[in-house]
Design an enzyme around this catalytic site. Structure first.
Site, short mmCIF file in Angstrom:
data_model
loop_
_atom_site.label_atom_id
_atom_site.label_comp_id
_atom_site.label_asym_id
_atom_site.label_seq_id
_atom_site.Cartn_x
_atom_site.Cartn_y
_atom_site.Cartn_z
N SER A 1 -69.80 17.94 -15.79
CA SER A 1 -70.39 17.80 -17.14
C SER A 1 -69.37 17.10 -18.02
CB SER A 1 -70.68 19.19 -17.70
OG SER A 1 -70.93 19.12 -19.09
N VAL B 1 -76.48 31.50 -5.51
CA VAL B 1 -75.31 30.78 -4.97
C VAL B 1 -74.01 31.57 -5.06
CG1 VAL B 1 -76.24 28.44 -5.27
CG2 VAL B 1 -74.92 29.49 -7.13
N ILE C 1 -78.76 16.42 -21.61
CA ILE C 1 -80.00 16.09 -20.91
C ILE C 1 -81.05 17.12 -21.33
CG2 ILE C 1 -81.07 15.82 -18.62
CD1 ILE C 1 -78.82 13.75 -19.25
N TYR D 1 -67.66 27.51 -19.31
CA TYR D 1 -68.44 26.41 -18.72
C TYR D 1 -67.53 25.18 -18.47
CZ TYR D 1 -72.40 23.15 -18.21
OH TYR D 1 -73.29 22.22 -17.74
N ALA D 2 -66.72 24.83 -19.49
CA ALA D 2 -65.85 23.66 -19.35
C ALA D 2 -64.88 23.86 -18.18
CB ALA D 2 -65.06 23.45 -20.65
N ALA D 3 -64.32 25.07 -18.06
CA ALA D 3 -63.39 25.34 -16.96
C ALA D 3 -64.11 25.23 -15.61
CB ALA D 3 -62.76 26.72 -17.12
N SER D 4 -65.34 25.74 -15.56
CA SER D 4 -66.08 25.67 -14.28
C SER D 4 -66.37 24.21 -13.92
CB SER D 4 -67.39 26.47 -14.36
OG SER D 4 -68.37 25.82 -15.16
N LYS D 5 -66.70 23.39 -14.91
CA LYS D 5 -67.09 22.01 -14.63
C LYS D 5 -65.86 21.13 -14.36
CE LYS D 5 -71.53 22.56 -14.81
NZ LYS D 5 -72.36 22.35 -13.61
P1 NDP Z 1 -81.89 24.48 -15.76
O1 NDP Z 1 -81.60 25.78 -16.40
O2 NDP Z 1 -83.13 23.76 -16.13
O3 NDP Z 1 -81.81 24.60 -14.17
C1 NDP Z 1 -80.80 25.32 -13.54
C2 NDP Z 1 -81.37 25.96 -12.29
O4 NDP Z 1 -80.31 26.66 -11.60
C3 NDP Z 1 -82.46 26.98 -12.61
O5 NDP Z 1 -83.57 26.80 -11.77
C4 NDP Z 1 -81.76 28.31 -12.36
O6 NDP Z 1 -82.60 29.38 -11.94
C5 NDP Z 1 -80.82 27.94 -11.22
N1 NDP Z 1 -79.77 28.95 -11.09
C6 NDP Z 1 -79.15 29.63 -12.07
N2 NDP Z 1 -78.31 30.54 -11.56
C7 NDP Z 1 -78.39 30.44 -10.21
C8 NDP Z 1 -77.78 31.11 -9.12
N3 NDP Z 1 -76.88 32.07 -9.30
N4 NDP Z 1 -78.12 30.72 -7.87
C9 NDP Z 1 -79.03 29.76 -7.66
N5 NDP Z 1 -79.66 29.10 -8.64
C10 NDP Z 1 -79.34 29.43 -9.91
O7 NDP Z 1 -80.61 23.56 -16.12
P2 NDP Z 1 -80.28 22.01 -15.90
O8 NDP Z 1 -81.27 21.38 -15.02
O9 NDP Z 1 -79.99 21.46 -17.22
O10 NDP Z 1 -78.88 22.14 -15.14
C11 NDP Z 1 -78.66 21.67 -13.82
C12 NDP Z 1 -77.19 21.38 -13.64
O11 NDP Z 1 -76.79 20.34 -14.52
C13 NDP Z 1 -76.28 22.58 -13.96
O12 NDP Z 1 -75.21 22.59 -13.04
C14 NDP Z 1 -75.77 22.25 -15.36
O13 NDP Z 1 -74.55 22.85 -15.63
C15 NDP Z 1 -75.66 20.73 -15.25
N6 NDP Z 1 -75.58 20.03 -16.51
C16 NDP Z 1 -76.68 20.01 -17.37
C17 NDP Z 1 -76.58 19.34 -18.57
C18 NDP Z 1 -77.72 19.28 -19.54
O14 NDP Z 1 -77.54 18.70 -20.63
N7 NDP Z 1 -78.89 19.81 -19.25
C19 NDP Z 1 -75.35 18.63 -18.97
C20 NDP Z 1 -74.31 18.70 -18.00
C21 NDP Z 1 -74.43 19.36 -16.80
P3 NDP Z 1 -83.20 30.37 -13.06
O15 NDP Z 1 -84.31 29.64 -13.66
O16 NDP Z 1 -83.66 31.59 -12.36
O17 NDP Z 1 -82.09 30.69 -14.02
#
Ligand code: NDP
Length: 274
Positions: free
Chosen positions: A156, A65, A201, A168-172
């Site tokens: 988040s 992305v 989560i 991370y906090a700034a991005s979110k």
């Molecule tokens: P995961 O790490 O399980 O999933 C994140 C996915 O994003 C992975 O498949 C990863 O691929 C992919 N990804 C990473 N970098 C890129 C990139 N540059 N381009 C495209 N895809 C990419 O995390 P979560 O499911 O927990 O997170 C999902 C979202 O939820 C995120 O935005 C996270 O910040 C947000 N979030 C999660 C929380 C939690 O407690 N889990 C709390 C708050 C927010 P790869 O495996 O190759 O790295």
């Protein structure tokens, strides 16, 4: 299947794992035609083949992305693979952590997280413009009406600040500003833009951090989370990806067609709201 997304074309980023993957499974059950993307081909292919082998309709496009061209390639799959110039739902779920205390955080650490979480979300929204905003304009010119389309971004509870997560906090927090701006700019085209702010989560990002790994929480923080759940949270274990996917589905479906510019905290009561 209750067909909440029947015939809708939906794009999901970060669909190879965690919340993105679970959202893809739920959207498939609800009848969406799915354009799934992830930076990693292997988990993405697994997600796509699980959906297609159980009667769903999904294609996978590898996409980082942070790269504008990759994001454009994902959106173009709507016409190349599904023969339509319109995308109904864009769920920007790709995101990552790279935690360090601010005095130890390098500019690279900062830019890495802002680049994926915030700029990545911006890139995908811009790349989807011809298939969402432009498609809505053309629809209005032809029929005098515009159907609802929706964008869902992932913020988040850390957007309010969290130790070790300046980047991370700034991005979110940035995602909240971006969400509310797109909501205002594109409301006229019946495009809703909302954000979900998950609490803790259970995914790769919240497991106990192993030696040498970038992801996960230090043991002490993980214990603190368990204590918070016991004291103020709903009577359950840590939140699951399904808990977030269901709320993303709400924002993606017509159930929320009169809701835009909102940030919904989904943290099981264990944390304050944003
Ligand atoms: P995961 O790490 O399980 O999933 C994140 C996915 O994003 C992975 O498949 C990863 O691929 C992919 N990804 C990473 N970098 C890129 C990139 N540059 N381009 C495209 N895809 C990419 O995390 P979560 O499911 O927990 O997170 C999902 C979202 O939820 C995120 O935005 C996270 O910040 C947000 N979030 C999660 C929380 C939690 O407690 N889990 C709390 C708050 C927010 P790869 O495996 O190759 O790295």
């Amino acid at each position: 299947m209750s067909n909440l997304l029947k015939n809708k074309v939906a794009v999901i980023t970060g669909a190879g794992r965690g919340i993105g993957q679970t959202t893809a499974f739920l959207f498939a059950k609800e009848g969406a035609k799915l354009i799934l993307s992830d930076i990693d081909k292997e988990p993405l292919d697994e997600t796509v083949s699980k959906i297609n082998s159980s009667g769903g309709n999904a294609i996978g496009v590898v996409c980082d992305v942070t790269k504008k061209d990759d994001c454009e390639k994902v959106m173009k799959s709507a016409s190349n693979d599904f023969g339509t110039s319109s995308i109904d739902v864009l769920a920007n779920i790709a995101g990552i952590t790279h935690d360090k205390m601010i005095h130890k955080m390098t500019l690279e650490d900062w830019n890495f997280i802002i680049g994926i979480n915030l700029t990545g979300t911006f890139n995908c929204i811009q790349a989807a413009e011809p298939f969402m905003r432009q498609a809505a304009k053309e629809e209005e010119d032809k029929t005098g009406k515009i159907k609802t389309r929706s964008i869902i971004n992932i913020s988040s509870i850390s957007a309010m600040g969290n130790v070790g997560q300046a980047n991370y906090a700034a991005s979110k927090a940035g995602i909240i500003g971006l969400t509310k701006t797109v909501a205002k700019e594109w409301a006229r085209f019946n495009i809703t833009c909302n954000a979900v702010a998950p609490g803790y989560i259970e995914t790769r990002l919240t497991q106990v951090r192993k030696e040498g790994e970038d992801f996960g929480l230090p043991e002490k923080q993980r214990q603190m989370v368990s204590t918070m759940i016991k004291e103020t949270g709903l009577n359950r274990e840590l939140g699951q990806p399904e808990d977030i996917a269901k709320v993303i589905l709400f924002f993606a479906s017509d159930l929320s067609s009169y809701v835009t510019g909102q940030v919904l905290t989904v943290a099981g009561g264990m944390m304050g709201t944003i």
